[in-house]
Design a protein around this motif. Structure first.
Motif, short mmCIF file in Angstrom:
data_model
loop_
_atom_site.label_atom_id
_atom_site.label_comp_id
_atom_site.label_asym_id
_atom_site.label_seq_id
_atom_site.Cartn_x
_atom_site.Cartn_y
_atom_site.Cartn_z
N ASP A 1 24.56 38.11 58.29
CA ASP A 1 24.72 39.13 57.18
C ASP A 1 24.26 40.49 57.78
OD1 ASP A 1 25.92 37.64 55.56
OD2 ASP A 1 24.02 37.11 54.54
N SER B 1 21.07 42.84 56.86
CA SER B 1 21.19 43.57 55.49
C SER B 1 20.13 43.12 54.55
CB SER B 1 22.50 43.82 55.11
OG SER B 1 22.73 44.21 53.91
N PRO B 2 19.24 44.27 54.06
CA PRO B 2 18.44 44.06 52.98
C PRO B 2 19.18 43.38 51.72
CG PRO B 2 17.88 45.70 53.81
CD PRO B 2 19.23 45.40 54.62
N ASP B 3 20.50 43.89 51.39
CA ASP B 3 21.36 43.63 50.27
C ASP B 3 21.75 42.34 50.43
OD1 ASP B 3 21.27 46.32 49.71
OD2 ASP B 3 23.49 46.71 50.65
N SER B 4 21.54 41.35 51.43
CA SER B 4 21.87 39.90 51.45
C SER B 4 20.55 39.14 51.19
CB SER B 4 22.27 39.54 52.82
OG SER B 4 21.36 39.80 53.71
N LEU B 5 19.26 39.91 50.63
CA LEU B 5 18.23 39.21 50.07
C LEU B 5 18.39 37.88 49.33
CD1 LEU B 5 15.25 38.60 50.28
CD2 LEU B 5 14.94 40.47 48.53
N GLU C 1 21.10 36.26 48.44
CA GLU C 1 22.09 35.24 49.07
C GLU C 1 21.02 34.51 50.21
OE1 GLU C 1 25.88 35.00 51.68
OE2 GLU C 1 25.61 36.91 50.83
N LEU D 1 14.86 41.14 57.49
CA LEU D 1 15.59 42.12 56.56
C LEU D 1 14.81 43.38 56.62
CD1 LEU D 1 16.84 39.74 53.53
CD2 LEU D 1 17.70 40.22 55.86
N LEU E 1 11.98 44.18 54.96
CA LEU E 1 11.71 44.59 53.60
C LEU E 1 10.13 44.17 53.43
CD1 LEU E 1 14.49 42.75 51.58
CD2 LEU E 1 14.11 45.17 51.88
N ARG F 1 8.20 42.77 48.28
CA ARG F 1 9.46 42.96 47.64
C ARG F 1 10.28 41.56 47.54
NH1 ARG F 1 14.30 46.45 48.62
NH2 ARG F 1 15.85 45.71 46.95
#
Ligand code: FES
Length: 155
Positions: free
Chosen positions: A21, A24-28, A30, A54, A56, A60
């Protein structure tokens, strides 16, 4: 997803998931799902690795994981009972059933007792998912008996 044999295998598998992925932090969420599926729960070592991967803050990652009810931070015991506390099950005695199960089985080393949300079988309330299978209009005695029978069948 196949369960890795060692901690090192787990770390490598997590790394591959994050790389897939593109970190990507957006995939956290998942990645958290995949990690729990692979490991059975989310140990702190996995949460730290995910946070690093990620980029982060660990707070978080922990905050997101603890917000969602389905993530667990300890391994499951031999049996799990997830008591539905949706409206219909609650009204049909779900909270009393939950308290009963916690009192009778919660101290046992072999049981993980958790609450859950509506699974869409409200007409059969109260519902408990015992080792992933629905037990309808149930009580602690039936749950114990059912588990005992299933264990006897396996032997
Ligand atoms: S409220 Fe329990 S199954 Fe719907």
């Amino acid at each position: 997803m196949e369960k890795p044999a060692t901690g090192e295998d787990c770390a490598k598998a997590l790394e591959r998931l994050m790389a897939r992925d593109q970190y990507s932090p957006d995939s956290l969420i998942e990645i958290l799902h995949a990690a729990q599926e692979m490991l059975g729960y989310l140990p702190s070592s996995a949460l730290k690795q995910i946070a690093r991967g990620l980029k982060l803050p660990p707070s978080r990652v922990l905050g997101v994981a603890s917000f969602y009810h389905l993530f667990r931070f300890e391994p499951c015991k031999a049996h799990t009972a997830v008591v539905c506390l949706g409206t219909a099950c609650y009204a049909a005695g779900g909270s009393t059933l939950m308290a009963d199960l916690q009192q009778r089985l919660g101290a046992s080393a072999g049981w993980t007792i958790e609450s859950g949300r509506c699974i869409g079988s409200c007409g059969l309330a109260p519902i408990v998912l015992v080792d992933g299978e629905e037990a309808v209009r149930t009580n602690p005695e039936r749950i114990l008996q059912r588990t005992k029978l299933a264990e006897e069948k396996r032997q």
